[in-house]
Design an enzyme around this catalytic site. Structure first.
Site, PDB file in Angstrom:
ATOM      1  N   GLY A  52      -2.396   7.801  -6.472  1.00  0.00           N
ATOM      2  CA  GLY A  52      -2.263   8.966  -7.329  1.00  0.00           C
ATOM      3  C   GLY A  52      -3.172   8.782  -8.526  1.00  0.00           C
ATOM      4  O   GLY A  52      -4.302   8.316  -8.386  1.00  0.00           O
ATOM      5  N   SER A  54      -3.381   6.753 -11.963  1.00  0.00           N
ATOM      6  CA  SER A  54      -2.666   5.609 -12.541  1.00  0.00           C
ATOM      7  C   SER A  54      -2.203   5.856 -13.970  1.00  0.00           C
ATOM      8  O   SER A  54      -1.094   5.450 -14.344  1.00  0.00           O
ATOM      9  CB  SER A  54      -3.537   4.348 -12.473  1.00  0.00           C
ATOM     10  OG  SER A  54      -4.746   4.523 -13.188  1.00  0.00           O
ATOM     11  N   CYS A  84      -4.069   1.744  -4.151  1.00  0.00           N
ATOM     12  CA  CYS A  84      -4.989   2.449  -5.051  1.00  0.00           C
ATOM     13  C   CYS A  84      -4.433   2.467  -6.484  1.00  0.00           C
ATOM     14  O   CYS A  84      -4.479   1.462  -7.172  1.00  0.00           O
ATOM     15  CB  CYS A  84      -5.282   3.847  -4.520  1.00  0.00           C
ATOM     16  SG  CYS A  84      -6.761   4.602  -5.268  1.00  0.00           S
ATOM     17  N   HIS A 183      -6.032   3.336   0.983  1.00  0.00           N
ATOM     18  CA  HIS A 183      -4.823   4.114   1.273  1.00  0.00           C
ATOM     19  C   HIS A 183      -4.396   3.918   2.728  1.00  0.00           C
ATOM     20  O   HIS A 183      -4.682   4.761   3.585  1.00  0.00           O
ATOM     21  CB  HIS A 183      -5.082   5.605   1.026  1.00  0.00           C
ATOM     22  CG  HIS A 183      -5.269   5.979  -0.393  1.00  0.00           C
ATOM     23  ND1 HIS A 183      -4.239   6.438  -1.192  1.00  0.00           N
ATOM     24  CD2 HIS A 183      -6.371   5.972  -1.177  1.00  0.00           C
ATOM     25  CE1 HIS A 183      -4.708   6.693  -2.411  1.00  0.00           C
ATOM     26  NE2 HIS A 183      -5.987   6.415  -2.420  1.00  0.00           N
ATOM     27  N   GLU A 185      -1.657   4.430   3.986  1.00  0.00           N
ATOM     28  CA  GLU A 185      -0.643   5.418   4.348  1.00  0.00           C
ATOM     29  C   GLU A 185      -1.243   6.682   4.962  1.00  0.00           C
ATOM     30  O   GLU A 185      -0.505   7.513   5.512  1.00  0.00           O
ATOM     31  CB  GLU A 185       0.212   5.785   3.125  1.00  0.00           C
ATOM     32  CG  GLU A 185      -0.482   6.600   2.058  1.00  0.00           C
ATOM     33  CD  GLU A 185      -1.326   5.780   1.087  1.00  0.00           C
ATOM     34  OE1 GLU A 185      -1.791   6.365   0.095  1.00  0.00           O
ATOM     35  OE2 GLU A 185      -1.532   4.581   1.332  1.00  0.00           O
TER      36      GLU A 185
END
Length: 203
Positions: A52, A54, A84, A183, A185
């Protein structure tokens, strides 16, 4: 908390790609729950800090009164995984960030924020990732950081294989805390999440 067979793993749900981490953890044998409050944090075996923005996440950690509770859980040995922006948050030191940004000091490392450039410089590559079987891993980098310094107790798990950033550290582990610049995910390759779930079970 859950049994060791299916650990309860929280996903910090303040900003970023929360849903993708929840789906990956579920497929890898964990019970994922959303964490937005200290009481929810206290009920989990481990925590995922998603990608996202930070500095935004660090502000929201303070707004939701989670900053110190997360730091305390990390000091007490809670397993954690950051991707990330999550890697940035887990660092001891962050370069090229706002002076008021907070971090969690979960890994003895120095991270450079947005090290690979802006959104238009996002890219994909194949990485050799220590500790996982099955060959190279496809990695997606989106305004990603890299690790400029890894402490003596930090295990380097992956480096950029080629190009201008060749050799840069993009995945690390210190004890029960894992972090990636990329990432995992979003690719459908759940080997990093499986590694983390196994790490939580082992704890």
């Amino acid at each position: 908390m859950a049994s060791t067979d299916r650990p309860t793993i929280g996903v910090l749900a303040l900003q970023g790609d929360v849903r993708e981490h929840v789906a990956a953890l579920d497929l890898c044998g964990a019970d994922p729950v959303l964490v937005r409050r200290p009481a929810e944090l206290a009920a989990v075996d481990a925590l995922v800090l998603p990608g996202g923005e930070s500095t935004t996440i660090s502000k929201l950690l303070q707004v939701f009164e989670l900053l110190e509770p997360v730091r305390e859980r990390l000091r007490d040995g809670m397993p954690a995984f950051g991707s990330c922006a999550g890697m940035i948050l887990l660092a001891d030191e962050v370069l090229d960030t706002r002076p008021d940004a907070q971090h969690l000091s979960g890994i003895d490392m120095t991270v450079r924020r947005n090290a690979f450039g802006r959104q238009v410089d996002s890219f994909e590559t194949d990485l050799e990732f220590a500790g996982v079987d099955g060959g190279p891993m496809r990695a997606v980098f989106i305004r990603a950081p890299w690790v400029e310094r890894a402490g003596d107790e930090v295990e380097v798990l992956a480096r950029v294989p080629s190009g201008p950033a060749a050799g840069r550290i993009v995945a690390v582990r210190q004890g029960a805390v894992l972090a990636t610049s990329f990432h995992p995910e979003v690719t459908g390759d759940h080997r990093v999440h499986r590694l983390f779930v196994d790490l939580v079970r082992d704890r």
